[in-house]
Design a protein around this motif. Structure first.
Motif, PDB file in Angstrom:
ATOM      1  N   ALA A 129       0.833  -1.204   0.000  1.00 19.36           N
ATOM      2  CA  ALA A 129       0.000   0.000   0.000  1.00 19.36           C
ATOM      3  C   ALA A 129       0.872   1.262   0.000  1.00 19.36           C
ATOM      4  CB  ALA A 129      -0.933   0.005   1.207  1.00 19.36           C
ATOM      5  N   ILE A 175      -2.812   1.480  13.523  1.00 20.63           N
ATOM      6  CA  ILE A 175      -3.263   2.323  12.414  1.00 20.63           C
ATOM      7  C   ILE A 175      -2.701   1.799  11.098  1.00 20.63           C
ATOM      8  CG2 ILE A 175      -2.992   4.595  11.354  1.00 20.63           C
ATOM      9  CD1 ILE A 175      -3.307   5.866  14.027  1.00 20.63           C
ATOM     10  N   GLY A 176      -1.438   1.465  11.125  1.00 17.27           N
ATOM     11  CA  GLY A 176      -0.812   1.001   9.890  1.00 17.27           C
ATOM     12  C   GLY A 176      -0.745   2.135   8.888  1.00 17.27           C
ATOM     13  N   TYR A 177      -1.072   1.839   7.637  1.00 11.08           N
ATOM     14  CA  TYR A 177      -1.034   2.891   6.637  1.00 11.08           C
ATOM     15  C   TYR A 177      -2.447   3.246   6.184  1.00 11.08           C
ATOM     16  CZ  TYR A 177      -0.413   5.519   2.417  1.00 11.08           C
ATOM     17  OH  TYR A 177      -0.492   6.510   1.479  1.00 11.08           O
ATOM     18  N   CYS A 178      -2.774   4.496   6.300  1.00 12.31           N
ATOM     19  CA  CYS A 178      -4.070   4.979   5.836  1.00 12.31           C
ATOM     20  C   CYS A 178      -3.819   5.982   4.735  1.00 12.31           C
ATOM     21  CB  CYS A 178      -4.831   5.636   6.978  1.00 12.31           C
ATOM     22  SG  CYS A 178      -6.411   6.351   6.492  1.00 12.31           S
ATOM     23  N   GLN A 179      -4.461   5.788   3.587  1.00 11.36           N
ATOM     24  CA  GLN A 179      -4.284   6.750   2.499  1.00 11.36           C
ATOM     25  C   GLN A 179      -4.682   8.141   2.990  1.00 11.36           C
ATOM     26  OE1 GLN A 179      -6.454   5.010  -0.851  1.00 11.36           O
ATOM     27  NE2 GLN A 179      -4.508   4.825  -1.930  1.00 11.36           N
ATOM     28  N   GLY A 180      -3.857   9.095   2.714  1.00  9.87           N
ATOM     29  CA  GLY A 180      -4.064  10.444   3.234  1.00  9.87           C
ATOM     30  C   GLY A 180      -2.857  10.800   4.097  1.00  9.87           C
ATOM     31  N   ASN A 182      -0.011   9.840   3.511  1.00 14.00           N
ATOM     32  CA  ASN A 182       1.080  10.152   2.583  1.00 14.00           C
ATOM     33  C   ASN A 182       1.178  11.653   2.327  1.00 14.00           C
ATOM     34  OD1 ASN A 182      -1.444   9.757   1.257  1.00 14.00           O
ATOM     35  ND2 ASN A 182      -0.460   9.507  -0.723  1.00 14.00           N
ATOM     36  N   TYR A 214      -7.431   7.964  11.640  1.00 15.57           N
ATOM     37  CA  TYR A 214      -6.861   7.093  10.611  1.00 15.57           C
ATOM     38  C   TYR A 214      -6.926   5.617  10.963  1.00 15.57           C
ATOM     39  CZ  TYR A 214      -5.287  11.714   9.373  1.00 15.57           C
ATOM     40  OH  TYR A 214      -5.269  13.054   9.061  1.00 15.57           O
ATOM     41  N   SER A 216      -8.773   1.827  11.500  1.00 18.00           N
ATOM     42  CA  SER A 216      -9.338   0.992  10.435  1.00 18.00           C
ATOM     43  C   SER A 216     -10.769   1.383  10.085  1.00 18.00           C
ATOM     44  CB  SER A 216      -9.278  -0.477  10.844  1.00 18.00           C
ATOM     45  OG  SER A 216     -10.066  -0.652  11.989  1.00 18.00           O
ATOM     46  N   THR A 217     -11.494   1.992  11.004  1.00 19.10           N
ATOM     47  CA  THR A 217     -12.861   2.398  10.667  1.00 19.10           C
ATOM     48  C   THR A 217     -12.948   3.894  10.379  1.00 19.10           C
ATOM     49  OG1 THR A 217     -13.293   2.723  13.012  1.00 19.10           O
ATOM     50  CG2 THR A 217     -13.950   0.609  12.075  1.00 19.10           C
TER      51      THR A 217
END
Ligand SMILES: Nc1nc2c(ncn2[C@@H]2O[C@H](COP(=O)(O)OP(=O)(O)OP(=O)(O)O)[C@@H](O)[C@H]2O)c(=O)[nH]1
Ligand SMILES: [Mg+2]
Lengths: 362, 212
Positions: A129, A175-180, A182, A214, A216-217
């Motif tokens: 991702a 959280i990991g990676y959430c688009q945005g 970046n 950010y 998962s939900t």
């Protein structure tokens, strides 16, 4: 006007090229490295800049005086006022670290960022991702252009971006990676020019300034769009009815505002001014900005006469002359949103979050 | 520079119908949803297309015989955590394009999940098209044409392999959808509130390749 545009386009694509046009003193790449689009309104921008430069010079003097030889300043009414009027670019990165508490965390855990960088390999999905989004982050910024060798990104801000995002995912696996993220990390890198600082600022944002945004939900974002709707309904009922009438929901209109903290939404200079306040005062400023955008553009929004027009209008108001003039914009934001008790906002958030959670269980 | 065929204005108010449809693009991140829309609406392709946050809204008008079809397009974000927003976009949509990347098997699996969700939750008359994008990368193909076609037939979906990069089948898939949508006066628009109040003004210029 048309000539200027053509000239602006000519200098295009070169990347390092920052030729100026004959009629505009402005380069086709702005001071942060963003390529100005072919339809960039040089006239409006120059008109604003000619005024803003005076402001910047005054603020620079005031800040120099305030800081003197010191690196830090105590919090207080005076600093708040100073921050609201804009932190000079020269001090911005340092001050963000200072006023947000990120510096403190950073000095409490020296070597932590390095450790996170060198940590265990990330899960394949997360890694993929991030990899996919790297070249898609600010492709219009010369510092974020691909410099590849054997399909490996080898230098420039994209390497730093990869590092910061990967370290962040290890630090905050929840959280990991959430688009945005970046765009947010990318902008932090442009301002601080330092991976470790950007990492800690990102941590402050996700740990304390914007908890739940950010995850998962993304419940925090869903909550805040609802909070915004409630505030609009209260302060700008006509707009609320208008939007409702055409079958639109607020999530459709403003999700990106909150996810990106207005990066990639408002003009860059305006975004930085908002982030000055975000790091000092907390997330309330996002709600102030969102509300002010609606209130000050009420007439414009009400003119839009169908679904598509309204969506386009919400985009337009984030890019017009008022949005570009960051100094007046911020003054208006605080004037229009007025007194905004923290307790009231907290209560509203609680009830909106309850609704969101209840609906997601259905 | 992409070749542009400008979309003709519908001549006056009287002749020809004007229909307006909501269309949503769904699919895994980076399969090329935004690129397909950019190609369809502006005739452009960007090697590095910005990742979409939330969703982007665009419109494009095409002409079919005597009917002008205006698409209101929601280009959604692909990442799983934006999933909870998706129903807002497909609710009330008359058409959907579910996109996968022919070089990535996982994205085909994800596309099937989207189709299932649409069949269960979207409007029962929704026209669904499946697009196997990045067809220009045939040497990296991981999803066979036949496999996708069989799946599409079983589920009564329109199906095409597309390339936003070369423009292959991009206009075609939108036109195929336009053809399949009901264009009788009362069924054309989704929300009654909107009615048929479309003014025949400012059709966005674009390469939609109609009215030729
Ligand atoms: N070779 C090739 N590349 C493509 C094609 N379509 C898109 N791409 C590339 O694939 C990448 C992702 O495309 P996007 O259009 O941003 O994908 P998306 O589905 O909108 O992704 P999200 O916004 O993250 O959901 C971009 O770098 C595009 O240049 C295609 O048909 N062929
Ligand atoms: Mg996209």
């Amino acid at each position: 006007m048309a000539d200027r545009r053509a000239a602006g386009e000519e200098g295009g694509d070169g990347g390092t090229n920052s030729s100026t046009t004959s009629q505009s003193r402005l380069s086709d790449v702005d001071e942060y490295g963003f390529q100005r689009p072919p339809d960039f309104d040089y006239a409006t921008y120059e008109e604003f800049m000619s005024r803003y430069l005076t402001v910047l010079a005054r603020r620079a003097r005031k800040w120099a005086h305030l800081l003197g030889a010191r690196e830090t300043v105590g919090r207080g009414v005076k600093l708040k006022r100073y921050v609201r009027k804009g932190i000079p670019m020269k001090h911005r990165g340092k001050m963000w670290l200072e006023v947000s508490g990120a510096r403190q965390q950073m000095s409490l855990r020296p070597g932590y960022y390095r450790a996170m960088l060198a940590g265990a390999p990330l899960g394949e999905e997360v890694q993929e991702a991030i990899r996919v989004d790297l070249p898609r982050t600010f492709p219009d910024n010369i510092h974020f252009r691909q410099v590849t060798q054997d399909a490996q990104v080898t230098q420039g801000k994209l390497v730093s971006l990869n590092n910061v995002l990967s370290a962040f995912c290890r630090h905050n696996a929840g959280i990991g990676y959430c688009q945005g993220l970046n765009y947010i990390a990318g902008l932090l890198l442009l301002v601080t020019n330092d991976e470790e600082s950007s990492f800690w600022l990102l941590c402050v944002l996700t740990d304390s300034l914007l908890p739940d945004y950010y995850t998962s939900t993304m419940v925090g974002v869903l909550t805040d769009t609802r909070v915004m709707e409630a505030l609009v309904k209260e302060r700008c009922p006509l707009v609320w009815r208008h939007v409702e009438h055409y079958g639109l929901t607020w999530d459709l209109l403003v999700t990106k505002w909150f996810v990106c903290l207005f990066a990639e939404v408002l003009p860059i200079e305006t975004v930085l001014r908002i982030w000055d306040c975000l790091f000092y005062e907390g997330n309330k400023v996002l709600m102030r900005v969102a509300l002010a955008l609606v209130v000050t553009n009420e007439a414009e929004i009400l003119k839009a006469q169908d679904f598509g027009d309204i969506v386009k209008c919400f985009k337009k108001i984030t890019q017009d002359a008022n949005a570009i003039d960051c100094h007046s914009f911020m003054e208006t934001v605080f004037k229009v949103s007025g007194s905004f008790p923290r307790a009231r906002l907290a209560k509203l958030r609680d009830s909106c979050m309850e609704q969101v959670l209840a609906e997601s269980k259905k | 520079m992409a070749q542009r065929t400008s979309v003709q204005r519908p001549s006056g108010g009287g002749q020809g119908k004007i229909c307006q449809f909501k269309l949503v693009l769904l699919g895994e991140s980076a399969v090329g949803k935004s690129s397909l829309v950019l190609r369809f609406v502006k005739g452009q392709f960007h090697e590095y297309q910005e990742s979409t946050i939330g969703a982007a809204f665009l419109t494009q008008t095409v002409c079919l015989d005597d009917t002008t079809v205006k698409f209101e397009i929601w280009d959604t974000a692909g990442q799983e955590r934006y999933h909870s927003l998706a129903p807002m976009y497909y609710r009330g949509a008359q058409a959907a394009i579910v996109v996968y990347d022919i070089t990535n098997q996982d994205t085909f699996g994800r596309a099937k999940t989207w189709v299932k969700e649409l069949q269960r939750q979207a409007s029962p008359n929704i026209v669904i098209a499946l697009a196997g994008n990045k067809a220009d990368l045939a040497n990296k193909r991981m999803v066979e044409y036949e496999e996708a076609q069989t799946y599409a037939e079983e589920n009564s979906l329109l199906f095409m392999e597309t390339s936003a990069k070369t423009a292959m089948n991009v206009n075609d898939i939108f036109l195929a959808i336009a053809k399949k949508l009901p264009k009788s006066d009362n069924s054309a628009t989704g929300s009654q509130r909107e009615g048929m109040t479309l003014r025949p003004s400012d059709p966005t210029p674009g390469p939609a390749g109609c009215c030729k």
